[in-house]
Design an enzyme around this catalytic site. Sequence first.
Site, PDB file in Angstrom:
ATOM      1  CG  HIS A 144       4.560  -8.862  10.159  1.00 22.73           C
ATOM      2  ND1 HIS A 144       5.452  -9.556  10.947  1.00 22.73           N
ATOM      3  CD2 HIS A 144       4.673  -9.393   8.909  1.00 22.73           C
ATOM      4  CE1 HIS A 144       6.065 -10.475  10.212  1.00 22.73           C
ATOM      5  NE2 HIS A 144       5.605 -10.394   8.966  1.00 22.73           N
ATOM      6  CD  GLU A 145       3.262  -7.657   5.470  1.00 20.85           C
ATOM      7  OE1 GLU A 145       4.169  -7.471   4.631  1.00 20.85           O
ATOM      8  OE2 GLU A 145       3.030  -8.777   5.953  1.00 20.85           O
ATOM      9  CG  HIS A 154       8.401  -7.797   6.084  1.00 20.88           C
ATOM     10  ND1 HIS A 154       9.453  -8.622   6.431  1.00 20.88           N
ATOM     11  CD2 HIS A 154       7.273  -8.532   6.313  1.00 20.88           C
ATOM     12  CE1 HIS A 154       8.989  -9.791   6.837  1.00 20.88           C
ATOM     13  NE2 HIS A 154       7.668  -9.756   6.780  1.00 20.88           N
ATOM     14  CG  HIS A 176      13.410  -2.786   0.946  1.00 21.57           C
ATOM     15  ND1 HIS A 176      14.043  -3.714   0.152  1.00 21.57           N
ATOM     16  CD2 HIS A 176      13.258  -1.683   0.187  1.00 21.57           C
ATOM     17  CE1 HIS A 176      14.259  -3.194  -1.042  1.00 21.57           C
ATOM     18  NE2 HIS A 176      13.789  -1.965  -1.036  1.00 21.57           N
TER      19      HIS A 176
END
Length: 156
Positions: A21-22, A25, A29
């Site tokens: 999940h991270e 992100h 970005h």
Amino acid sequence: MNLSESVYLQRNAASASVAAHEVGHAVQHAQAYAWLTMRSQLVPVVSVTSGMSQWLVIGGLILGAAAGVGLGYYVAVAGLAFMGMATLFSFITLPVEYDASNRALAWLQNKNMVSQEEYAGSEDALKWAARTYLVAAIGALASLVYWALQVFGGRD
């Protein structure tokens, strides 16, 4: 990317899901994902306005009750505008979080990082985690509506 020790040091489906999940992100970005860009642009504004919004609304209502309609009303409306920014931020966060979870699930499945049983658990956990942001957005909207009714409801 920073992960907590409990996620970084563990070798299980839950840690893999959180890490994926991270990474989702991080990919957002890197790809300048529009919703993440909008959310990032709102952070400085919301960090200032969200803490003051309820105080302005309440202060404006008290001032309005003590002195009649006038300055108090405008202070309360400014507070509502500030609260509206935080509510907008909550709703812009939704696609960011859901997309990161969807990217994580696709990666976990495509790379066979977890078993089918673990994938089902990862899918359930990530979907419910994303839904916490939905509840927060609905709560922010409900709060905004409540305070707007307090400010505008008493006027003739």
